[in-house]
Design a protein around this motif. Structure first.
Motif, PDB file in Angstrom:
ATOM      1  N   HIS A  10       0.831  -1.205   0.000  1.00 50.46           N
ATOM      2  CA  HIS A  10       0.000   0.000   0.000  1.00 50.46           C
ATOM      3  C   HIS A  10       0.864   1.253   0.000  1.00 50.46           C
ATOM      4  O   HIS A  10       0.539   2.243  -0.663  1.00 50.46           O
ATOM      5  CB  HIS A  10      -0.940  -0.007   1.208  1.00 50.46           C
ATOM      6  CG  HIS A  10      -2.068  -0.957   1.062  1.00 50.46           C
ATOM      7  ND1 HIS A  10      -3.362  -0.548   0.898  1.00 50.46           N
ATOM      8  CD2 HIS A  10      -2.103  -2.303   1.040  1.00 50.46           C
ATOM      9  CE1 HIS A  10      -4.147  -1.603   0.789  1.00 50.46           C
ATOM     10  NE2 HIS A  10      -3.396  -2.684   0.863  1.00 50.46           N
ATOM     11  N   LEU A  11       1.972   1.213   0.719  1.00 47.23           N
ATOM     12  CA  LEU A  11       2.896   2.344   0.721  1.00 47.23           C
ATOM     13  C   LEU A  11       3.446   2.582  -0.684  1.00 47.23           C
ATOM     14  O   LEU A  11       3.489   3.720  -1.153  1.00 47.23           O
ATOM     15  CB  LEU A  11       4.046   2.101   1.694  1.00 47.23           C
ATOM     16  CG  LEU A  11       5.189   3.111   1.638  1.00 47.23           C
ATOM     17  CD1 LEU A  11       4.713   4.492   2.062  1.00 47.23           C
ATOM     18  CD2 LEU A  11       6.348   2.649   2.486  1.00 47.23           C
ATOM     19  N   THR A  14       0.936   4.169  -2.949  1.00 46.78           N
ATOM     20  CA  THR A  14       0.828   5.587  -2.626  1.00 46.78           C
ATOM     21  C   THR A  14       2.012   6.355  -3.197  1.00 46.78           C
ATOM     22  O   THR A  14       1.850   7.447  -3.742  1.00 46.78           O
ATOM     23  CB  THR A  14       0.768   5.780  -1.098  1.00 46.78           C
ATOM     24  OG1 THR A  14      -0.328   5.032  -0.582  1.00 46.78           O
ATOM     25  CG2 THR A  14       0.623   7.223  -0.716  1.00 46.78           C
ATOM     26  N   ARG A  17       1.513   6.953  -6.815  1.00 49.48           N
ATOM     27  CA  ARG A  17       0.533   8.018  -7.076  1.00 49.48           C
ATOM     28  C   ARG A  17       1.172   9.390  -6.901  1.00 49.48           C
ATOM     29  O   ARG A  17       0.915  10.302  -7.676  1.00 49.48           O
ATOM     30  CB  ARG A  17      -0.663   7.859  -6.135  1.00 49.48           C
ATOM     31  CG  ARG A  17      -1.768   8.857  -6.322  1.00 49.48           C
ATOM     32  CD  ARG A  17      -2.299   8.902  -7.725  1.00 49.48           C
ATOM     33  NE  ARG A  17      -2.715   7.617  -8.185  1.00 49.48           N
ATOM     34  CZ  ARG A  17      -3.804   7.361  -8.858  1.00 49.48           C
ATOM     35  NH1 ARG A  17      -4.616   8.336  -9.167  1.00 49.48           N
ATOM     36  NH2 ARG A  17      -4.086   6.152  -9.253  1.00 49.48           N
ATOM     37  N   ALA A  18       2.005   9.565  -5.884  1.00 54.09           N
ATOM     38  CA  ALA A  18       2.671  10.853  -5.663  1.00 54.09           C
ATOM     39  C   ALA A  18       3.581  11.200  -6.839  1.00 54.09           C
ATOM     40  O   ALA A  18       3.614  12.343  -7.296  1.00 54.09           O
ATOM     41  CB  ALA A  18       3.475  10.816  -4.367  1.00 54.09           C
ATOM     42  N   LEU A  25       2.711  13.979  -0.792  1.00 60.18           N
ATOM     43  CA  LEU A  25       1.586  13.243  -0.248  1.00 60.18           C
ATOM     44  C   LEU A  25       1.895  12.838   1.188  1.00 60.18           C
ATOM     45  O   LEU A  25       3.005  12.397   1.489  1.00 60.18           O
ATOM     46  CB  LEU A  25       1.367  11.999  -1.110  1.00 60.18           C
ATOM     47  CG  LEU A  25       0.120  11.201  -0.861  1.00 60.18           C
ATOM     48  CD1 LEU A  25      -0.434  10.747  -2.190  1.00 60.18           C
ATOM     49  CD2 LEU A  25       0.421  10.022   0.001  1.00 60.18           C
ATOM     50  N   ARG A  27       0.741  10.281   4.135  1.00 59.09           N
ATOM     51  CA  ARG A  27      -0.010   9.040   4.318  1.00 59.09           C
ATOM     52  C   ARG A  27      -0.094   8.736   5.803  1.00 59.09           C
ATOM     53  O   ARG A  27       0.912   8.583   6.488  1.00 59.09           O
ATOM     54  CB  ARG A  27       0.700   7.900   3.591  1.00 59.09           C
ATOM     55  CG  ARG A  27      -0.040   6.605   3.651  1.00 59.09           C
ATOM     56  CD  ARG A  27       0.606   5.604   2.693  1.00 59.09           C
ATOM     57  NE  ARG A  27      -0.285   4.493   2.459  1.00 59.09           N
ATOM     58  CZ  ARG A  27      -0.337   3.415   3.225  1.00 59.09           C
ATOM     59  NH1 ARG A  27       0.465   3.310   4.272  1.00 59.09           N
ATOM     60  NH2 ARG A  27      -1.183   2.448   2.948  1.00 59.09           N
ATOM     61  N   THR A  29      -1.982   6.131   8.573  1.00 53.61           N
ATOM     62  CA  THR A  29      -2.759   4.906   8.730  1.00 53.61           C
ATOM     63  C   THR A  29      -2.805   4.499  10.202  1.00 53.61           C
ATOM     64  O   THR A  29      -1.993   4.942  11.008  1.00 53.61           O
ATOM     65  CB  THR A  29      -2.140   3.751   7.928  1.00 53.61           C
ATOM     66  OG1 THR A  29      -0.881   3.428   8.498  1.00 53.61           O
ATOM     67  CG2 THR A  29      -1.969   4.112   6.479  1.00 53.61           C
ATOM     68  N   SER A  34       2.815   4.877   8.007  1.00 51.64           N
ATOM     69  CA  SER A  34       2.533   6.298   7.864  1.00 51.64           C
ATOM     70  C   SER A  34       3.830   6.995   7.475  1.00 51.64           C
ATOM     71  O   SER A  34       4.897   6.662   7.986  1.00 51.64           O
ATOM     72  CB  SER A  34       2.008   6.893   9.170  1.00 51.64           C
ATOM     73  OG  SER A  34       0.781   6.296   9.529  1.00 51.64           O
TER      74      SER A  34
END
Length: 101
Positions: A10-11, A14, A17-18, A25, A27, A29, A34
């Motif tokens: 998931h990291l 992310t 996406r950045a 970004l 993040r 969690t 995080s």
């Protein structure tokens, strides 16, 4: 607590996406990783899994950053793929027809 690769996965999604939109970004969690990701993909300090953690970052960003191709046009690539596929199929059908004649 079982160890899985899912929080890291998931990291990395992310992170992608950045980079894709060239924007920083943050993040946050409950049980995952995080962190803060800069627009160039640099990952700042990451939190440990399943532990309380806090971090403070100074994140610089451009107010009027140029838009990436993906941000401007979005998911229009599938239309191009369909058109190319249609052209290949059409050309194959024409070639097959001309060979039969």
């Amino acid at each position: 607590m079982e160890k899985t690769f899912e929080p890291q996965q998931h990291l990395y999604m992310t992170l992608a996406r950045a980079i894709e939109v060239r924007r920083p970004l943050v993040r946050s969690t409950n049980t995952g990783v995080s962190t803060a990701v800069l627009a160039n993909g640099d990952v700042l300090q990451k939190s440990p899994l399943h532990e309380e953690w806090s971090g403070q970052f100074v994140i610089k960003y451009l107010k009027n950053a140029p838009l990436t191709f993906f941000v401007q046009w979005g998911h229009w690539d599938w239309i191009v793929i369909i058109l190319v596929l249609g052209a290949v199929i059409g050309r194959g059908a024409l070639n097959a027809r001309s060979r039969r004649s």
